[in-house]
Scaffold this active site. Structure first.
Site, short mmCIF file in Angstrom:
data_model
loop_
_atom_site.label_atom_id
_atom_site.label_comp_id
_atom_site.label_asym_id
_atom_site.label_seq_id
_atom_site.Cartn_x
_atom_site.Cartn_y
_atom_site.Cartn_z
N ASP A 67 -12.90 -5.69 1.96
CA ASP A 67 -11.96 -6.10 1.55
C ASP A 67 -11.82 -7.57 1.23
O ASP A 67 -12.15 -8.24 2.09
CB ASP A 67 -10.63 -5.88 2.41
N ASP A 105 -12.00 -5.43 -5.64
CA ASP A 105 -11.95 -6.18 -4.25
C ASP A 105 -12.12 -5.58 -3.01
O ASP A 105 -12.14 -6.01 -1.91
CB ASP A 105 -10.79 -7.12 -4.09
N GLU A 106 -12.25 -4.10 -3.13
CA GLU A 106 -12.63 -3.34 -2.14
C GLU A 106 -13.83 -2.12 -2.22
O GLU A 106 -13.92 -1.78 -3.32
CB GLU A 106 -11.37 -2.64 -1.96
#
Length: 468
Positions: A38, A132-133
């Site tokens: 993350d 973002d993950e």
DNA sequence: TCTGGGGTCCTAGGACCC
DNA sequence: TCTGGGGTCCTAGGACCC
């Protein structure tokens, strides 16, 4: 929940494995080989990286208009209580001196691509959840073993490499025996941290946590559980499956039952097909003019259609979304007999769907979407068992196709094949939808073919441009 | 002038078919 | 006096995620 385990006829007596009421036994990996990564305060961090004057200062990225909300707040802004999904208005009142930015998605996409590329260089099984993950399956990485020391060192090195390829962004990483545990772990030491949950310790970790750590437990479910006296994962664990299903429904109840016991065998999946494409917009002031609304829907239809074409997709179900002045949200949809990616078709249907709605109180949001996207490999939409259908061998050859195109009905733009023996109506780029109807045969079934399917070489039809 | 945008999944009811 | 039942598709709404 995905569960490939063998099916038994009932609870298995004498086993220590938890078994649900249908006799499924959920399996869990023996090693902490699922990694969740993350990127910390991602959008805000990219802004601070690219603009040194913002470093160390509160930065808020999101909608900057009167009806905007916060997408990401930097850690400095979080100290003032600014949170994701908060209205920008409130964020401004909590932290007036923050920098409020609208966001630069190309820059975010670029940073994201660098990270995802790095992850994919490490394991073929990478499942991005957003820009973002991502999950990474280390069981498919090139590691000597999956012992704790090995995966821990590997994850630390990976975090360092993320920092390098992004020119300074930091990531929080969790490692565990399942997606659920890895994701929980990555939250535990944020920002810029690593948490490894050793196999066998999962339930002790979860028990004291609030039920909302479980993915899928949002405000509504949380409230329902709270009213039933269930606050922690330990509380949840003490409730039997029937009771949970009664409380929150079948699928959700079963998911909760398993996850509360750290039973999660969902695989890391790298390629997921899109199921829908949509565009929506919230307007600064409520709309009341129907002509204006129709114009906006038409424009959105064009954006949706362009995105469909860009990805070689087309879909059968056209939907609109309308949020009224009081936040009541309505949706209407209509399904065509064959898929489309044409602006005119989508726009026409969207406007027709709007016509049935009472918008006299004002509209704050309008949206258009297309779902039921074509999956041409598996989908023989209209089956083989259509009695009047000509056998495949009898189908007319169409080799030099398509000249004129006329609109016949919504979603069906009839193309007159140059060979003149059949009807071809097409929509998706890369796909041709055909209905055979000749002097000798009654109308056959509608069939859809990928143009590049080598077995269908005679049907290699360059489709006419839509909506030039 | 509280409450984004792009998605996914689930539920429930009705139509329709065999 | 009793009026099936299961499967699938479609629609509308809602919860949730990042």
């Amino acid at each position: 929940m995905h569960n490939p385990s063998p099916r038994a006829t009932g609870p298995t007596p004498g086993t220590s494995q938890p078994v649900d009421d249908r006799g499924y036994v959920a399996l869990v990996r023996a090693q902490a080989s699922v990694l969740h990564l993350d990127l910390d305060a991602f959008f805000a961090a990219v802004e601070q990286r690219d603009k040194p004057s913002l470093r160390g200062k509160p930065v808020v990225v999101g909608g900057v208009g009167g009806r905007g909300v916060v997408a990401t707040a930097s850690y400095e802004a979080r100290q003032y209580g600014v949170r994701s999904a908060m209205s920008t208005r409130e964020a401004r009142s909590r932290c007036p001196h923050a920098a409020f930015l609208g966001g630069r998605f190309p820059a975010y996409r670029e940073a994201s691509a660098a990270v995802m590329g790095l992850l994919r260089s490490v394991s073929p099984l990478v499942e991005p959840l957003s820009l973002d993950e991502a999950f990474v399956d280390l069981a498919r990485a090139d590691l000597p073993d999956l012992e704790l020391t090995t995966v821990t060192a590997f994850a630390e090195e990976l975090r360092q490499r993320v920092h390098e390829v992004t020119h300074g962004l930091t990531a929080s990483v969790g490692l565990g025996t399942s997606k659920f545990i890895a994701k929980v772990a990555s939250e535990l030491d944020k920002p810029d941290g690593l948490t490894v949950v050793p196999p066998g310790t999962e339930r002790d970790l979860l028990r004291p946590m609030a039920v909302s750590v479980i993915p899928g437990v949002g405000p509504a479910t949380d409230e329902r559980l709270r009213r039933a006296g269930l606050r922690t994962v330990a509380d949840l664990e003490a409730v039997d499956l029937d009771e949970l299903v009664r409380l929150v429904g079948k699928a959700h109840g079963s998911g909760l039952w398993h996850l509360a016991r750290a039973l999660d065998d969902r695989p890391v999946v790298s390629e997921r097909e899109a199921k829908s494409v949509s565009v929506e917009g919230t307007y600064e002031t409520d709309l009341t003019d129907r002509r204006l609304m129709e114009g906006l829907l038409t424009r959105q239809a064009g954006e949706v259609a362009a995105r469909l074409r860009k990805h070689g997709l087309s879909g059968r179900t056209i939907s609109i979304k309308v949020r009224l002045h009081d936040f009541t949200t309505l949706s209407r949809s209509s399904t065509l007999s064959s898929p489309t990616d044409a602006t005119a078709t989508i726009a026409r249907l969207a406007r027709a769907l709007l016509a049935d709605l009472d918008t006299s109180g004002g509209v704050r949001l309008l949206g258009v979407g297309v779902s039921g996207l074509a999956d041409w490999i598996q989908d023989d939409l209209f089956g083989e068992s259509d009695p009047g259908a000509p056998a495949d061998d009898d189908l007319p050859m169409i080799e030099a196709p398509t000249s004129r195109r006329t609109t016949w009905a919504p979603g069906m733009d009839v193309v007159h094949a140059a060979m003149g023996r059949g009807w071809v109506w097409g929509s998706g780029r890369g796909v041709v939808t055909v209905r055979f109807e000749t002097a000798q045969t009654p109308p056959g079934p509608v069939r859809s073919y990928p143009i590049d399917d080598p077995d269908l070489a005679p049907w290699r039809l360059p489709l006419p441009e839509h909506d030039a």
